[in-house]
Write an enzyme that holds these catalytic residues in place. Sequence first.
Site, short mmCIF file in Angstrom:
data_model
loop_
_atom_site.label_atom_id
_atom_site.label_comp_id
_atom_site.label_asym_id
_atom_site.label_seq_id
_atom_site.Cartn_x
_atom_site.Cartn_y
_atom_site.Cartn_z
N GLY A 242 -0.68 0.92 -1.59
CA GLY A 242 -1.23 0.85 -2.64
C GLY A 242 -2.06 -0.54 -2.88
O GLY A 242 -2.82 -0.89 -3.50
N TYR A 362 -0.21 -6.06 -11.27
CA TYR A 362 0.24 -4.58 -10.66
C TYR A 362 0.35 -4.52 -9.43
O TYR A 362 -0.38 -5.11 -8.63
CB TYR A 362 -0.50 -3.58 -11.56
CG TYR A 362 -2.07 -3.54 -11.53
CD1 TYR A 362 -2.76 -4.21 -10.65
CD2 TYR A 362 -2.82 -2.61 -12.38
CE1 TYR A 362 -4.08 -3.90 -10.51
CE2 TYR A 362 -4.12 -2.51 -12.48
CZ TYR A 362 -4.67 -3.08 -11.44
OH TYR A 362 -6.12 -2.75 -11.22
N GLU A 363 1.04 -3.56 -9.03
CA GLU A 363 1.44 -3.28 -7.70
C GLU A 363 1.90 -4.24 -6.90
O GLU A 363 1.84 -4.52 -5.88
CB GLU A 363 0.35 -2.64 -7.09
CG GLU A 363 -0.09 -1.25 -7.70
CD GLU A 363 -0.78 -0.05 -6.79
OE1 GLU A 363 -0.61 -0.30 -5.68
OE2 GLU A 363 -1.56 0.49 -7.36
N GLY A 364 2.86 -5.16 -7.76
CA GLY A 364 3.40 -6.27 -7.25
C GLY A 364 2.72 -7.65 -7.63
O GLY A 364 1.53 -7.61 -7.04
#
Length: 380
Positions: A242, A362-364
């Site tokens: 992702g 987001y996503e880390g």
Amino acid sequence: MDFTLSEEQLMIQQAAKDFAETELLPGVIARDDAQKFPAEEVKRMGELGFLGMMVDPKYGGSGLDTISYVLAMEELSKVDASASVIVSVNNSLVCWGLETYGNAAQKEKYLTRLASGEIIGAFCLSEPEAGSDATSQKTTALDMGDHYVLNGTKNWITSGNSASVYLVIAQTDVEKGHKGINALIVEKDAPGFEVGPKENKLGIRGSDTHSLLFNDVKVPKENRIGEDGFGFKFAMKTLAGGRIGIAAQALGIAAGAYDLAKKYSKQRKAFGTEISNHQAIAFKLADMHTQIQAARHLVYKAAWDKDNGNDYDLSGAMAKLYASQVAMETTVEAVQIHGGNGFVKDYHVERMMRDAKITQIYEGTSEIQKIVISRSILRN
């Protein structure tokens, strides 16, 4: 090294560019103002194959490589990051996770509809007390033999209200820590499942971000992805891919803002000449172009690693870290080049600056990416 794109990849890139400019651009400012989900545009993206780009055609997907996916993500993100994040989540997290780790029955029941765009999916990991620390899941999935009983809250879920299928990460056995976490497929109409209020966000305001509430939701055992305790590994492996999608989104936001700034600098005059002729502006554009090209190479390398079966944890983390930084810096400079007009919605760059910030979160977060990178380079 061959940097040449194939004919098919160039066609995908052009198709995404054409769609973004003809169908996303006209209403992008109004959708941002109204926080309106691009329902019709998402439907069209599904019809064009953008929602299941890497899924095997036997499951309704386009069967394309990751390079083609990031090319499309970049073009869509140049115009509308709210639309592109929906594409990213459906492709990178939901479809990829199901196709890679789901069983035949799950793929047949859910993946075909998700890949074709008939429905869209959501990935549910973050919680009020479990954002960057994904091991601290408070959402529980009590094992009742032939089903689980799901209780808890998930936060900041992209497509939270518009999705029909949710991949939910929950703790089944606290004593086992991260090895006691499972990934469950939950349908929107499940009794006890409730969509919370919509978040009023700084950027990507066209995507619907919600909290999700689970109150004694019964989930059949056949809806568990993988073996018992596989949920944490599922989440980490899925997020690794992702990050490549979000890196491509960040790249697209940066490239879109740069294109607008360059065009504006050739039209706006000051002190008797176009502002692009002033070194102060020309040097900004030079820096922006160089940084975007560097980010693009990192993103393509991560996609290439994924396509070639290489470990892409490191390259994906580097791509996301750097591309998101470039997106933030480039959009700020794009606003500066536009001067007072950069502060006005009609010129798009202020929205791009707001959209860019989330790519660092987001996503880390960027800090998490640095942890991934440092651990990787210090192992050797």
